[in-house]
Write a protein that holds these residues in place. Structure first.
Motif, PDB file in Angstrom:
ATOM      1  N   GLU A  24     -53.082  86.720   9.097  1.00  0.00           N
ATOM      2  CA  GLU A  24     -54.419  86.551   9.684  1.00  0.00           C
ATOM      3  C   GLU A  24     -55.251  87.788   9.385  1.00  0.00           C
ATOM      4  O   GLU A  24     -54.982  88.890   9.888  1.00  0.00           O
ATOM      5  CB  GLU A  24     -54.310  86.331  11.190  1.00  0.00           C
ATOM      6  N   THR A  25     -56.234  87.613   8.538  1.00  0.00           N
ATOM      7  CA  THR A  25     -57.105  88.722   8.149  1.00  0.00           C
ATOM      8  C   THR A  25     -58.546  88.250   8.134  1.00  0.00           C
ATOM      9  O   THR A  25     -58.837  87.079   7.864  1.00  0.00           O
ATOM     10  CB  THR A  25     -56.750  89.259   6.746  1.00  0.00           C
ATOM     11  N   SER A  26     -59.457  89.177   8.411  1.00  0.00           N
ATOM     12  CA  SER A  26     -60.887  88.864   8.408  1.00  0.00           C
ATOM     13  C   SER A  26     -61.428  88.914   6.984  1.00  0.00           C
ATOM     14  O   SER A  26     -60.770  89.416   6.068  1.00  0.00           O
ATOM     15  CB  SER A  26     -61.639  89.869   9.271  1.00  0.00           C
ATOM     16  N   GLU A  27     -62.643  88.399   6.796  1.00  0.00           N
ATOM     17  CA  GLU A  27     -63.276  88.460   5.486  1.00  0.00           C
ATOM     18  C   GLU A  27     -63.496  89.907   5.054  1.00  0.00           C
ATOM     19  O   GLU A  27     -63.399  90.242   3.876  1.00  0.00           O
ATOM     20  CB  GLU A  27     -64.601  87.687   5.496  1.00  0.00           C
ATOM     21  N   ARG A  28     -63.776  90.767   6.012  1.00  0.00           N
ATOM     22  CA  ARG A  28     -63.962  92.184   5.718  1.00  0.00           C
ATOM     23  C   ARG A  28     -62.652  92.805   5.219  1.00  0.00           C
ATOM     24  O   ARG A  28     -62.653  93.561   4.245  1.00  0.00           O
ATOM     25  CB  ARG A  28     -64.431  92.912   6.989  1.00  0.00           C
ATOM     26  N   GLU A  29     -61.553  92.469   5.857  1.00  0.00           N
ATOM     27  CA  GLU A  29     -60.257  92.996   5.424  1.00  0.00           C
ATOM     28  C   GLU A  29     -59.893  92.479   4.036  1.00  0.00           C
ATOM     29  O   GLU A  29     -59.350  93.216   3.213  1.00  0.00           O
ATOM     30  CB  GLU A  29     -59.183  92.625   6.451  1.00  0.00           C
ATOM     31  N   LYS A  30     -60.223  91.223   3.784  1.00  0.00           N
ATOM     32  CA  LYS A  30     -59.979  90.672   2.441  1.00  0.00           C
ATOM     33  C   LYS A  30     -60.804  91.421   1.402  1.00  0.00           C
ATOM     34  O   LYS A  30     -60.339  91.703   0.284  1.00  0.00           O
ATOM     35  CB  LYS A  30     -60.306  89.179   2.414  1.00  0.00           C
ATOM     36  N   GLU A  31     -62.031  91.756   1.745  1.00  0.00           N
ATOM     37  CA  GLU A  31     -62.894  92.498   0.815  1.00  0.00           C
ATOM     38  C   GLU A  31     -62.290  93.857   0.491  1.00  0.00           C
ATOM     39  O   GLU A  31     -62.296  94.294  -0.668  1.00  0.00           O
ATOM     40  CB  GLU A  31     -64.280  92.681   1.437  1.00  0.00           C
TER      41      GLU A  31
END
Length: 477
Positions: A275-282
């Motif tokens: 579970e990761t946010s879009e910011r973490e994926k970026e």
């Protein structure tokens, strides 16, 4: 278990005029015998093995269990090739898979500087002393690469000077009925005193093509109609060169690679599974796309400092990086520098490096060093690039609908018969099969060679349905 392209392997009958052994059988010596891939194919052609050479105790045990009768057998292990001299009787054919590690990445590509590479000197000596009518030697395709071309040219030149017409070619196992992308160089020699030596041609690829599900037990057998896409739709402006025949730039891949240090439309990253946010994926993708740039260090993949990442990502805070460390996606390699926890391609993620779908045309090259590759037990009919990866995660990966490639699967993917008695330990058996020669390749190559050497025709294989049958076929005497 049946495999695609089942055929009866017809023996060669040399007839009463053949100058081979009594009964019209040709003879051969099996050097670097391993577990007997060469022998299976040549015996199916009607050959008689006069002796074999192998030094690995575990391979010898498997070889003897499959080929050597415990009662009344005069055939023995010739031992280390370095000790083999003049054979007690003449032989028609000498074959062998010369150790390949000196010419492969796995073996540190030392070539003739590796003692195993110097075994070619013994091969040449054995040919000179025994003058077989012909020979076949197999090796990795690395022997044909520019950095080793001088070594290959030397081998060919030395063998040619012994009175042989010598030629070589890369043959791929997929072209001969196996769903495996396995390129190997085959070096063939025929005595120039044989009138028809110049007529030799390497065998052409078979028309029938297998699928992975034809060789693997416990998986769905289903044909998927694949859509074609503009490469830009799948890869954007970074269209990769096609790597292997099963990865095409205009189709969705039939496999999923688990890696945090590579990218692609079927690459699964750890941040896709957690579970990761879009910011973490970026943040993760930024590190992925910049870690190989030389401005950040001399390595093929470099850790990046907070300052480096801050210059690439607006308003980045140390706390954001530490949250990814807590999730075990990132770690601090050096003080103040960050890299991925899963930084080795071969290790994969959570013990999984690749999952191939059962409807795939084939799998990559099986190796002796082992693979963390798995096979999906069900197919995936999705043809939408936007949802393909997520559907795979939801329908195959998370429910655990995939299985490891067993040792018996390895054997089938190399064309070994069902009745072959493999090593008891799975890891040993996988290693031995991965190091073996593909049986159907040797069969078709051997047939082409023997037709020229003895000036006779060999009956073509008889196709009658699904699967490869390598059941013993008695020669016509």
């Amino acid at each position: 278990m049946q495999q695609l392209n089942r055929f009866e392997l017809k023996p060669l009958n040399l007839g009463p005029t053949g100058d081979s052994r009594p009964g019209g059988r040709f003879t051969f010596i099996d050097l670097f015998a391993g577990i007997g891939g060469f022998r299976i194919a040549l015996e199916r052609l009607g050959g008689q093995c006069l002796g074999y050479s192998e030094v690995d105790a575990e391979a010898i045990a498997v070889y003897q269990k499959n080929f050597i009768s415990p009662i009344g057998s005069s055939e023995g292990n010739l031992g280390d090739v370095q000790t083999i001299g003049t054979l007690p009787e003449s032989v028609d054919l000498i074959v062998g898979g010369v150790p390949c590690q000196p010419w492969s990445i796995a073996g540190k590509i030392k070539g003739f500087e590796d003692p195993r590479g110097q075994l070619w000197f013994d091969v040449i000596r054995i040919i000179r002393l025994n003058q077989p009518k012909a020979f076949i030697f197999e090796n990795v395709k690395g022997l044909m690469e520019p950095r080793h071309r001088q070594s290959l040219d030397w081998i060919v030149r030395e063998l040619s000077q012994l009175g042989y017409f010598v030629t070589f070619k890369l043959l791929n196992s997929y072209d001969f009925g196996l769903p495996q992308d396995r390129d190997r160089i085959f070096i063939v020699g025929i005595q120039t005193r044989i009138p028809s030596y110049s007529e030799f041609k390497f065998p052409e690829p078979l028309a029938e093509k297998p699928r992975l599900s034809d060789c693997i037990e416990g998986v769905e057998r289903r044909v998927i109609q694949k859509r074609k896409f503009p490469p830009e739709e799948l890869f954007g402006d970074r269209i990769p060169a096609s790597r292997g025949r099963f990865q095409k730039p205009d189709e969705l891949n039939d496999f999923f690679l688990f890696s945090d240090v590579r990218d692609g439309h079927t690459t699964i990253h750890s941040w896709d599974l957690l579970e990761t946010s879009e910011r973490e994926k970026e943040i993760c993708l930024t590190l992925l796309r910049n870690r190989r740039k030389k401005i950040y260090g001399p390595k093929d993949g470099n850790p990046l400092s907070f300052e480096h990442l801050q210059g690439l990502i607006s308003d980045l805070s140390r706390e954001e990086l530490e949250q990814l460390v807590d999730k075990r996606i990132l770690r601090q390699a050096d003080p103040g520098r960050y890299e991925f926890v899963n930084s080795k391609i071969s290790a994969g993620i959570n013990g999984v490096a690749k999952i191939s779908l059962p409807h795939a045309d084939g799998i990559g090259t099986l190796t002796a060093t082992g693979m963390r590759d798995f096979i999906g037990t069900v197919s995936l009919n999705c043809q939408d690039p936007k949802t393909y990866k997520q559907e795979f995660i939801d329908k195959i990966y998370k429910p655990g609908r995939f299985k490891p490639i067993s040792a018996r699967d390895y054997g089938r993917l190399q064309g070994f018969p069902e009745e072959f008695q493999m090593a008891r330990r799975e890891a040993i058996a996988r290693k031995q099969f991965g190091n073996a020669v593909s049986v159907p390749v040797v069969y078709h190559l051997g047939r082409s060679l023997l037709e020229v050497v003895f000036g006779v025709g060999i009956q073509s294989p008889v196709f009658w349905g699904d699967g490869i049958s390598l059941s013993p076929v008695q020669p016509s005497l």
